[in-house]
Each structure stands twice: as C-alpha cells, then as structure tokens.
Write a protein that holds these residues in place. Sequence first.
Motif, PDB file in Angstrom:
ATOM      1  N   GLU A 156      12.237  28.156 -16.432  1.00 60.47           N
ATOM      2  CA  GLU A 156      12.464  27.384 -17.638  1.00 60.47           C
ATOM      3  C   GLU A 156      13.787  26.640 -17.484  1.00 60.47           C
ATOM      4  OE1 GLU A 156      12.470  30.179 -20.838  1.00 60.47           O
ATOM      5  OE2 GLU A 156      10.460  30.892 -20.396  1.00 60.47           O
ATOM      6  N   LEU A 157      13.850  25.422 -18.010  1.00 62.05           N
ATOM      7  CA  LEU A 157      15.101  24.687 -17.985  1.00 62.05           C
ATOM      8  C   LEU A 157      15.132  23.679 -19.112  1.00 62.05           C
ATOM      9  CD1 LEU A 157      14.686  21.585 -16.571  1.00 62.05           C
ATOM     10  CD2 LEU A 157      14.195  23.055 -14.633  1.00 62.05           C
ATOM     11  N   VAL A 158      16.345  23.316 -19.513  1.00 61.41           N
ATOM     12  CA  VAL A 158      16.555  22.285 -20.516  1.00 61.41           C
ATOM     13  C   VAL A 158      16.895  20.998 -19.782  1.00 61.41           C
ATOM     14  CG1 VAL A 158      17.992  21.511 -22.437  1.00 61.41           C
ATOM     15  CG2 VAL A 158      17.297  23.909 -22.281  1.00 61.41           C
ATOM     16  N   GLU A 159      16.131  19.937 -20.080  1.00 63.04           N
ATOM     17  CA  GLU A 159      16.354  18.640 -19.439  1.00 63.04           C
ATOM     18  C   GLU A 159      17.252  17.811 -20.351  1.00 63.04           C
ATOM     19  OE1 GLU A 159      12.181  17.680 -19.242  1.00 63.04           O
ATOM     20  OE2 GLU A 159      12.220  17.991 -17.088  1.00 63.04           O
ATOM     21  N   LEU A 160      18.454  17.540 -19.883  1.00 62.48           N
ATOM     22  CA  LEU A 160      19.424  16.823 -20.708  1.00 62.48           C
ATOM     23  C   LEU A 160      19.310  15.316 -20.547  1.00 62.48           C
ATOM     24  CD1 LEU A 160      22.481  19.157 -20.233  1.00 62.48           C
ATOM     25  CD2 LEU A 160      20.869  19.068 -22.120  1.00 62.48           C
ATOM     26  N   ILE A 161      18.302  14.851 -19.786  1.00 54.29           N
ATOM     27  CA  ILE A 161      18.085  13.415 -19.631  1.00 54.29           C
ATOM     28  C   ILE A 161      17.693  12.808 -20.976  1.00 54.29           C
ATOM     29  CG2 ILE A 161      16.678  11.663 -18.489  1.00 54.29           C
ATOM     30  CD1 ILE A 161      16.372  13.692 -16.166  1.00 54.29           C
ATOM     31  N   GLU A 162      16.865  13.518 -21.717  1.00 55.12           N
ATOM     32  CA  GLU A 162      16.440  13.044 -23.028  1.00 55.12           C
ATOM     33  C   GLU A 162      17.490  13.420 -24.075  1.00 55.12           C
ATOM     34  OE1 GLU A 162      13.762  11.251 -23.614  1.00 55.12           O
ATOM     35  OE2 GLU A 162      13.120  11.318 -21.529  1.00 55.12           O
ATOM     36  N   PRO A 163      17.722  12.565 -25.081  1.00 54.39           N
ATOM     37  CA  PRO A 163      18.734  12.869 -26.098  1.00 54.39           C
ATOM     38  C   PRO A 163      18.468  14.155 -26.866  1.00 54.39           C
ATOM     39  CG  PRO A 163      18.037  10.574 -26.245  1.00 54.39           C
ATOM     40  CD  PRO A 163      17.121  11.241 -25.262  1.00 54.39           C
ATOM     41  N   ASP A 164      17.176  14.500 -27.042  1.00 53.94           N
ATOM     42  CA  ASP A 164      16.877  15.707 -27.811  1.00 53.94           C
ATOM     43  C   ASP A 164      16.897  16.962 -26.952  1.00 53.94           C
ATOM     44  OD1 ASP A 164      14.596  15.305 -26.358  1.00 53.94           O
ATOM     45  OD2 ASP A 164      13.219  15.355 -28.047  1.00 53.94           O
ATOM     46  N   GLY A 165      17.181  16.842 -25.662  1.00 57.43           N
ATOM     47  CA  GLY A 165      17.235  18.009 -24.793  1.00 57.43           C
ATOM     48  C   GLY A 165      15.890  18.675 -24.659  1.00 57.43           C
ATOM     49  N   ARG A 166      14.940  17.973 -24.038  1.00 55.37           N
ATOM     50  CA  ARG A 166      13.595  18.536 -23.878  1.00 55.37           C
ATOM     51  C   ARG A 166      13.654  19.815 -23.054  1.00 55.37           C
ATOM     52  NH1 ARG A 166       8.830  14.894 -22.304  1.00 55.37           N
ATOM     53  NH2 ARG A 166       9.846  14.993 -20.292  1.00 55.37           N
ATOM     54  N   PHE A 167      12.676  20.652 -23.275  1.00 51.16           N
ATOM     55  CA  PHE A 167      12.591  21.945 -22.635  1.00 51.16           C
ATOM     56  C   PHE A 167      11.370  21.960 -21.718  1.00 51.16           C
ATOM     57  CE2 PHE A 167      11.126  26.387 -22.674  1.00 51.16           C
ATOM     58  CZ  PHE A 167      12.289  27.028 -22.266  1.00 51.16           C
ATOM     59  N   ARG A 168      11.533  22.403 -20.495  1.00 46.38           N
ATOM     60  CA  ARG A 168      10.411  22.498 -19.557  1.00 46.38           C
ATOM     61  C   ARG A 168      10.208  23.961 -19.169  1.00 46.38           C
ATOM     62  NH1 ARG A 168      10.716  19.521 -13.873  1.00 46.38           N
ATOM     63  NH2 ARG A 168      10.763  17.696 -15.222  1.00 46.38           N
ATOM     64  N   LYS A 169       8.963  24.376 -19.208  1.00 43.04           N
ATOM     65  CA  LYS A 169       8.594  25.729 -18.786  1.00 43.04           C
ATOM     66  C   LYS A 169       7.445  25.621 -17.798  1.00 43.04           C
ATOM     67  CE  LYS A 169       7.015  30.196 -20.544  1.00 43.04           C
ATOM     68  NZ  LYS A 169       6.650  30.961 -21.754  1.00 43.04           N
ATOM     69  N   VAL A 170       7.565  26.302 -16.676  1.00 43.44           N
ATOM     70  CA  VAL A 170       6.531  26.312 -15.654  1.00 43.44           C
ATOM     71  C   VAL A 170       6.148  27.762 -15.375  1.00 43.44           C
ATOM     72  CG1 VAL A 170       5.917  25.695 -13.284  1.00 43.44           C
ATOM     73  CG2 VAL A 170       7.452  24.215 -14.596  1.00 43.44           C
ATOM     74  N   GLU A 171       4.862  28.046 -15.424  1.00 44.18           N
ATOM     75  CA  GLU A 171       4.347  29.359 -15.070  1.00 44.18           C
ATOM     76  C   GLU A 171       3.424  29.188 -13.872  1.00 44.18           C
ATOM     77  OE1 GLU A 171       3.738  31.620 -19.210  1.00 44.18           O
ATOM     78  OE2 GLU A 171       2.777  29.656 -19.124  1.00 44.18           O
TER      79      GLU A 171
END
Length: 79
Positions: free
Chosen positions: A33-48
């Motif tokens: 899991e990681l927070v992507e700070l590229i987007e202003p809202d700080g999108r969250f990515r989760k990979v299983e």
Amino acid sequence: EYKYAYSVHDHHTGDVKSQHELRHGDVVKGGYELVELIEPDGRFRKVEYKADDHTGFNAIVHHSSPHHHIHLAQHHHHL
C-alpha cells in the motif's frame, strides 16, 4: 516458508507505504500500500497479489481518494 512485513509512515516527507508477504509451500501471497502524492488529494494505491505454479502471478490493484474507492484492474501473468 517465510513471512515478513514492513511499513514507513513519515508524513513530514510524504513517505507513507507498507508491504507484507508470506510463502507457504509453493504459494506466495502478499500486498503493498502507498499514498501517491502526485495527485493533490493524495490518492491511495493498494495492490494484493498471489503467485503459484498453477495459476501464475495474479495481482489486483485498487486506487482510492479520501472520498471513494475504485477497483482499477486485475492482471494475470503465468510463471
């Protein structure tokens, strides 16, 4: 067989991520899991993911913002 996990939560630098994985026999399962700070809202990515000799490597990727969750894609690759 093995099992490991780690996480980093440094809000000062924006480095927020975690990962875990375990292996039982020929089957490997895990995710990150990681927070992507590229987007202003700080999108969250989760990979299983799961990998074995019969079905290969399978990963499910989820993207979400603070307000909603979207199932993005599922990928299948044979080993």
